[in-house]
Design a protein around this motif. Structure first.
Motif, mmCIF file in Angstrom:
data_model
loop_
_atom_site.group_PDB
_atom_site.id
_atom_site.type_symbol
_atom_site.label_atom_id
_atom_site.label_comp_id
_atom_site.label_asym_id
_atom_site.label_seq_id
_atom_site.Cartn_x
_atom_site.Cartn_y
_atom_site.Cartn_z
ATOM 1 N N PRO A 45 0.787 -1.223 0.000
ATOM 2 C CA PRO A 45 0.000 0.000 0.000
ATOM 3 C C PRO A 45 0.819 1.273 0.000
ATOM 4 N N GLY A 46 2.151 1.214 0.153
ATOM 5 C CA GLY A 46 2.939 2.448 0.111
ATOM 6 C C GLY A 46 4.107 2.387 1.069
ATOM 7 N N ASP A 47 4.507 3.543 1.512
ATOM 8 C CA ASP A 47 5.660 3.668 2.385
ATOM 9 C C ASP A 47 5.383 3.074 3.760
ATOM 10 N N GLY A 48 6.455 2.775 4.497
ATOM 11 C CA GLY A 48 6.317 2.237 5.840
ATOM 12 C C GLY A 48 6.346 3.344 6.882
ATOM 13 N N TYR A 49 5.223 3.626 7.493
ATOM 14 C CA TYR A 49 5.125 4.703 8.469
ATOM 15 C C TYR A 49 5.522 4.196 9.847
ATOM 16 N N MET A 50 6.451 4.911 10.504
ATOM 17 C CA MET A 50 6.886 4.549 11.848
ATOM 18 C C MET A 50 6.120 5.345 12.891
ATOM 19 N N VAL A 51 6.028 6.657 12.699
ATOM 20 C CA VAL A 51 5.317 7.561 13.605
ATOM 21 C C VAL A 51 4.495 8.480 12.727
ATOM 22 N N ASP A 52 3.188 8.632 12.989
ATOM 23 C CA ASP A 52 2.365 9.394 12.063
ATOM 24 C C ASP A 52 1.140 10.008 12.716
ATOM 25 N N LEU A 62 7.470 10.240 10.682
ATOM 26 C CA LEU A 62 8.749 9.674 10.261
ATOM 27 C C LEU A 62 8.407 8.401 9.499
ATOM 28 N N ILE A 63 8.969 8.244 8.290
ATOM 29 C CA ILE A 63 8.593 7.103 7.465
ATOM 30 C C ILE A 63 9.800 6.469 6.785
ATOM 31 N N GLN A 64 9.620 5.224 6.358
ATOM 32 C CA GLN A 64 10.534 4.566 5.425
ATOM 33 C C GLN A 64 9.973 4.901 4.051
ATOM 34 N N ASP A 65 10.658 5.747 3.307
ATOM 35 C CA ASP A 65 10.145 6.353 2.081
ATOM 36 C C ASP A 65 10.652 5.601 0.858
ATOM 37 N N ARG A 66 9.741 5.059 0.064
ATOM 38 C CA ARG A 66 10.095 4.298 -1.141
ATOM 39 C C ARG A 66 10.522 5.251 -2.251
ATOM 40 N N LEU A 67 11.700 4.981 -2.819
ATOM 41 C CA LEU A 67 12.172 5.704 -3.999
ATOM 42 C C LEU A 67 12.113 4.748 -5.186
ATOM 43 N N ALA A 143 2.255 2.492 11.711
ATOM 44 C CA ALA A 143 1.370 2.568 10.545
ATOM 45 C C ALA A 143 1.007 4.023 10.311
ATOM 46 N N GLY A 144 0.389 4.287 9.154
ATOM 47 C CA GLY A 144 -0.091 5.627 8.864
ATOM 48 C C GLY A 144 -1.271 5.984 9.745
ATOM 49 N N SER A 147 -4.176 3.777 9.727
ATOM 50 C CA SER A 147 -3.837 2.373 10.001
ATOM 51 C C SER A 147 -3.476 1.588 8.746
ATOM 52 N N ILE A 148 -2.996 2.274 7.709
ATOM 53 C CA ILE A 148 -2.446 1.581 6.549
ATOM 54 C C ILE A 148 -0.971 1.940 6.456
ATOM 55 N N ASN A 149 -0.295 1.440 5.459
ATOM 56 C CA ASN A 149 1.132 1.692 5.258
ATOM 57 C C ASN A 149 1.938 1.252 6.472
ATOM 58 N N GLU A 150 1.724 0.020 6.898
ATOM 59 C CA GLU A 150 2.417 -0.492 8.073
ATOM 60 C C GLU A 150 3.912 -0.592 7.845
ATOM 61 N N PHE A 151 4.659 -0.327 8.899
ATOM 62 C CA PHE A 151 6.102 -0.487 8.872
ATOM 63 C C PHE A 151 6.404 -1.966 9.047
#
Length: 168
Positions: A45-52, A62-67, A143-144, A147-151
């Protein structure tokens, strides 16, 4: 959330809701330890969100951002300037299965946004004068805000301050 902080531990694909955080409109520092199990989050579903708390261009994350072919750590803030949040991407490629300390800092007096990796400045940007905009959304860990984009990995020792901390 104050010049002190709170603590928790997270183990892989379970988001943790913390309720709506206190309003922060000046300085902000978010710090977390992360050990991603992938160096390249899946496209959906997208990037991995750590704190959101980001929604509708407001909040912080703060996220793990997909390039294109890898991923980096990124710090996101919502401000009074525009409808979209501001994203500051780190420059260092993420290494899976390695613990890293990630810290995002907003300094209201200097309008500087910084991201640190393992205590070393990884990227910074000076912005036009603006004020942080809180989203009013619950703080999500792992997560975002919806509650999506789980780390995918492990998180530990999340701290949020209403202060602009330095590498010292």
């Amino acid at each position: 959330i104050s010049k002190s902080s709170f603590y928790f531990s997270y183990n892989n694909n379970e988001s943790f809701g913390c309720g709506v955080p206190p309003i922060i409109t000046t300085d902000l520092t978010i710090s977390i330890w992360a050990k991603p199990e992938t160096d390249f989050p899946p496209l959906l579903p997208g990037d991995g969100y750590m704190v959101d708390t980001v929604i509708a261009g407001r909040g912080y994350a703060l996220i793990q951002d997909r390039l294109a072919t890898t991923s980096v750590w990124s710090f996101i803030i919502g401000t009074t300037i525009g409808p979209a949040p501001i994203v500051l991407q780190g420059t260092t490629e993420i290494i899976k299965n390695e613990w890293a300390h990630i810290c995002g800092v907003w300094n209201d007096a200097t309008n500087e946004m910084k991201i640190y990796l393992n205590g070393v400045l990884d990227n910074s940007s000076t912005l036009l004068p603006q004020t942080l905009m809180n989203s009013g959304q619950p703080l999500q860990i792992g997560a975002g805000s919806t509650s999506i984009n789980e780390f995918n990995g492990f998180l530990n020792n999340c701290r949020i301050w209403n202060a602009s901390l330095t590498s010292e």
